[in-house]
Design an enzyme around this catalytic site. Structure first.
Site, PDB file in Angstrom:
ATOM      1  N   ILE A  62       0.826  -1.218   0.000  1.00  0.00           N
ATOM      2  CA  ILE A  62       0.000   0.000   0.000  1.00  0.00           C
ATOM      3  C   ILE A  62       0.856   1.261   0.000  1.00  0.00           C
ATOM      4  O   ILE A  62       0.328   2.377  -0.011  1.00  0.00           O
ATOM      5  CB  ILE A  62      -0.952   0.022   1.208  1.00  0.00           C
ATOM      6  CG1 ILE A  62      -0.164  -0.076   2.518  1.00  0.00           C
ATOM      7  CG2 ILE A  62      -1.995  -1.074   1.101  1.00  0.00           C
ATOM      8  CD1 ILE A  62      -1.031   0.058   3.765  1.00  0.00           C
ATOM      9  N   GLY A 118      11.772   1.305   1.944  1.00  0.00           N
ATOM     10  CA  GLY A 118      11.226  -0.001   1.618  1.00  0.00           C
ATOM     11  C   GLY A 118       9.745   0.099   1.299  1.00  0.00           C
ATOM     12  O   GLY A 118       9.269   1.145   0.841  1.00  0.00           O
ATOM     13  N   ASN A 119       8.995  -0.963   1.575  1.00  0.00           N
ATOM     14  CA  ASN A 119       7.569  -1.017   1.262  1.00  0.00           C
ATOM     15  C   ASN A 119       6.724  -1.052   2.527  1.00  0.00           C
ATOM     16  O   ASN A 119       7.180  -1.490   3.590  1.00  0.00           O
ATOM     17  CB  ASN A 119       7.248  -2.255   0.421  1.00  0.00           C
ATOM     18  CG  ASN A 119       7.910  -2.214  -0.938  1.00  0.00           C
ATOM     19  OD1 ASN A 119       8.161  -1.132  -1.489  1.00  0.00           O
ATOM     20  ND2 ASN A 119       8.207  -3.375  -1.498  1.00  0.00           N
ATOM     21  N   VAL A 120       5.462  -0.618   2.381  1.00  0.00           N
ATOM     22  CA  VAL A 120       4.465  -0.745   3.439  1.00  0.00           C
ATOM     23  C   VAL A 120       3.396  -1.714   2.953  1.00  0.00           C
ATOM     24  O   VAL A 120       2.880  -1.582   1.841  1.00  0.00           O
ATOM     25  CB  VAL A 120       3.829   0.618   3.784  1.00  0.00           C
ATOM     26  CG1 VAL A 120       2.769   0.448   4.868  1.00  0.00           C
ATOM     27  CG2 VAL A 120       4.898   1.601   4.241  1.00  0.00           C
ATOM     28  N   GLY A 152       8.693   3.620  -0.479  1.00  0.00           N
ATOM     29  CA  GLY A 152       9.572   4.741  -0.156  1.00  0.00           C
ATOM     30  C   GLY A 152      11.013   4.314  -0.235  1.00  0.00           C
ATOM     31  O   GLY A 152      11.326   3.156  -0.556  1.00  0.00           O
ATOM     32  N   ASP A 203      10.211  15.422   8.969  1.00  0.00           N
ATOM     33  CA  ASP A 203       9.783  15.039   7.622  1.00  0.00           C
ATOM     34  C   ASP A 203       8.274  15.205   7.472  1.00  0.00           C
ATOM     35  O   ASP A 203       7.588  14.316   6.969  1.00  0.00           O
ATOM     36  CB  ASP A 203      10.194  13.597   7.325  1.00  0.00           C
ATOM     37  CG  ASP A 203      10.201  13.293   5.823  1.00  0.00           C
ATOM     38  OD1 ASP A 203      10.141  12.111   5.458  1.00  0.00           O
ATOM     39  OD2 ASP A 203      10.260  14.252   5.019  1.00  0.00           O
TER      40      ASP A 203
END
Length: 648
Positions: free
Chosen positions: A316, A322-324, A319, A441
């Site tokens: 979903i 890595g991934n979510v 970045g 951020d």
């Protein structure tokens, strides 16, 4: 008969042959002559100006700068304040005598022609002749009157902050102290002068508090927002230095390559040992967090089952880290799992740090952490995963810049609710926990939206704890292009108000539907904060509001939100409010203070440009579009840093 007589100044010659009758007429003439004051050449001359405008030309040297026409008037005002500070230092008077106004403008125009030829300062900028000599603040004309207005404790605080070289982080400490002094004591109305109450503390500090004086480069840049470019050194000497530097570099490279192969083998062995040690330390640190909180330590089998073995269909978000993944726990709870890619023992510290930060906060407007997973498998290597509650409605970035159907949901009541949620979450991070947390951020993609359109601040991978009692944290720059505060981008100087700047940019995106960096048609990038400021300066703040908004709110409320966003994204740190103050302005009847003028760049000299090619310093703000160009240059480096820092 011709009479031979003449009159000179206070001397009358009468020929002996003249009669009494003639003497009578000459006596009347003599009386009139004595009653008439003698002519003086000074009556026809303009009184000379006591301001030393030539110091501007001397500071810049032989390199004539190029100044953008849109910044000339602002530059003229700031440069005049520097000259008046020099005058105050010499004479203890803030302004020159009234009868010198015309001569001072003549002198200033002559210097102005050196920088920007054929530009009439008074006509083009709307300056009036008497403004240069009229006291601009509470009728204060001299040093004694100024000091009588200010308490000794306030002056001592300014001395402590400003009596040093005003470069780097020391500048913001000084400007904050001066702004506080002005707000407390010099709150009189402007009388149309070029140096009003906001400028008086800065003029005074440069004249008497800062030992280096107003003509010091650091002082000019900090207190008057002027980047003075000094004369170039001899080109021949520069050529010799360049040749020497190149020669030294070549020698070092050759020497380094000779030992590189041997050293690389040795380093690989050491790294293997460090990885094993770091993994043990990280797991033990995370175990200590788990013992003091409700965090759950999941096994890698739990994670694989929840994500269907990290199925691509469950991704979903992506970045640099890595991934979510979307996942479902055995109790049917939906969660989000952030999986760090390219993990190594060297990066375990940053993973442990993010877990510590998220575990220390609990707030309705912050994404809640459920647990984490650390594992090392034969086939997948290091695995570092964070498990949080799933926020199903996507991010603010998705709603603003995604499909039209998502954007249609953003009516004014919804946007206001999101703005307040962001502000409450950040205010809690800064002041609701000890020590405070600086997010670093804040951007639209890190503001998640739940089903009730409640905003939740996410992604604490770059967050830092704020040391108690410290004015700022010095750290290397990390963040996202367009959202990074100038003082942080240029000097690595991190404070809570760096987050305030990023919040202001996101709030402008929310209000306008425009991205943090936009193009206005000429192909050049423009900061959204700069564009919004131009709307406010033109007294059209409602032009910032998204024209496609389905349901608008009261104009006075929308205008207030625009002003708060512009104030929060002010490039000068001291001008920004705290998040507590932002929340009061947005959610209560607290008025928005007057927004200070934004500093304008002054000179783009050759030396500064040369430095900007090889470094990332304040010289890059010297061009009219310097900061925008700087942010784009930063993007490449920040992206690569995100890739590197993504290693847990």
């Amino acid at each position: 008969m011709l009479h031979h007589w003449y009159i000179s100044h206070h001397h009358l010659y009468i020929p002996p042959s003249m009669t009494i009758h003639h003497h009578h007429h000459l006596l009347l003439l003599l009386i009139l002559f004595l009653l008439t004051p003698p002519l003086s050449t000074s009556q026809n001359d303009t009184v000379s100006c006591p301001l030393n405008f030539d110091l501007l030309r001397r500071l810049v040297g032989s390199n004539r700068p190029s100044i953008d026409s849109s910044t000339v008037c602002r530059y003229a005002q700031q440069a005049l304040r520097l000259v008046e500070s020099d005058h105050l230092r010499r004479t203890s008077s803030f302004v020159p005598p009234p009868n010198t106004a015309e001569s001072c403008w003549t002198a200033y125009q002559a210097v102005s022609d050196y920088f920007y030829p054929n530009f009439d300062l008074r006509r083009n900028c709307g300056f009036q002749t008497n403004w240069i000599t009229v006291p601009g603040c509470m009728n204060i004309t001299n040093r004694q009157q100024f000091e009588n207005k200010i308490s000794n404790s306030s002056l001592n605080a300014v001395v402590s902050a400003c009596n040093q070289s005003l470069t780097g982080s020391s500048c913001s400490s000084c400007t904050v102290a001066l702004s506080n002094l002005q707000a407390s004591y010099l709150n009189g109305e402007s009388v149309g002068n070029l140096t009003d109450c906001r400028a008086y503390p800065f003029i005074y500090a440069a004249a008497f508090i800062n030992q280096l004086g107003p003509t010091d480069r650091g002082t000019a840049v900090c207190l008057f927002s002027l980047s003075i470019n000094f004369s170039k050194s001899n080109n021949k000497h520069k050529t010799v230095i360049i040749v020497i530097v190149i020669t030294v570099v070549i020698v070092i490279v050759l020497f380094g390559s000779a030992i590189g192969f041997w050293y690389s083998k040795r380093l690989k062995k050491l790294n293997r040992k460090r990885r094993k040690k770091a993994e043990i330390n990280t797991v033990s640190a995370l175990d200590s967090y788990t013992g003091s909180t409700t965090l759950i330590r999941y096994t890698i089998e739990d994670i694989k089952e929840a994500t269907r073995n990290f199925s691509r269909d469950n991704i979903i978000g992506r970045g640099g880290y890595g991934n979510v993944y979307r996942g479902v726990l055995p109790d049917d709870t939906e969660v989000a799992l952030k999986r760090f890619k390219n993990c190594s023992a060297a990066g375990d510290g940053s993973f442990a740090h993010e877990v510590e930060v998220i575990a220390s906060v609990r707030h309705v407007n912050l994404v809640a952490l459920r647990g984490y997973c650390t594992a090392t498998t034969p086939f997948e290597g290091y695995q570092r995963i964070i498990v949080t509650d799933l926020v199903k409605n996507g991010s603010l970035h998705d709603h603003l810049f995604g499909s039209e159907s998502l954007r249609a949901n953003l009516s004014w009541p919804v946007r206001r609710k999101i703005a307040l949620g962001m502000a409450r979450g950040l205010a809690y991070l800064h002041y609701g926990v000890q020590p405070g947390i600086i997010h670093r951020d804040i951007k639209a993609s890190n503001i998640l939206i739940d089903e009730n359109f409640e905003a939740k601040v996410a992604d604490f991978g770059l967050a830092k704890f704020a040391p108690e009692g410290a004015t700022h944290v010095s750290t290397r720059v990390a963040g996202t292009m367009g959202y990074v505060a100038p003082e942080y981008a240029l000097y690595g100087q991190l404070t809570e108000r760096s987050d305030v700047y990023s919040f202001g940019v996101v709030l402008l995106e929310l209000l306008s539907g425009k991205k943090a960096l936009l193009s206005l048609g000429d192909g050049q990038p423009v900061l959204l904060a700069d564009w919004a400021w131009s709307m406010v300066r033109n007294n059209t703040p409602l032009e910032v509001i998204d024209g496609g908004m389905a349901e608008c709110g009261p104009p006075e409320i929308m205008e207030k939100y625009v002003l708060v966003a512009v104030l929060s994204s002010h490039p000068q740190l001291y001008a920004r409010p705290t998040m507590d103050q932002v929340l009061k302005m947005l959610d209560m009847d607290f008025p928005v203070p007057t927004i200070p003028e934004r500093p304008m760049p002054l000179v783009a000299g050759i030396e500064d440009i040369e430095r900007s090619v090889s470094s990332t310093g304040s010289a890059q703000l010297s061009t009219p579009r310097g900061y925008q160009a700087y942010t784009f240059e930063m993007d490449v480096r920040l992206a690569s840093k995100e890739e590197e820092e993504g290693k847990c």
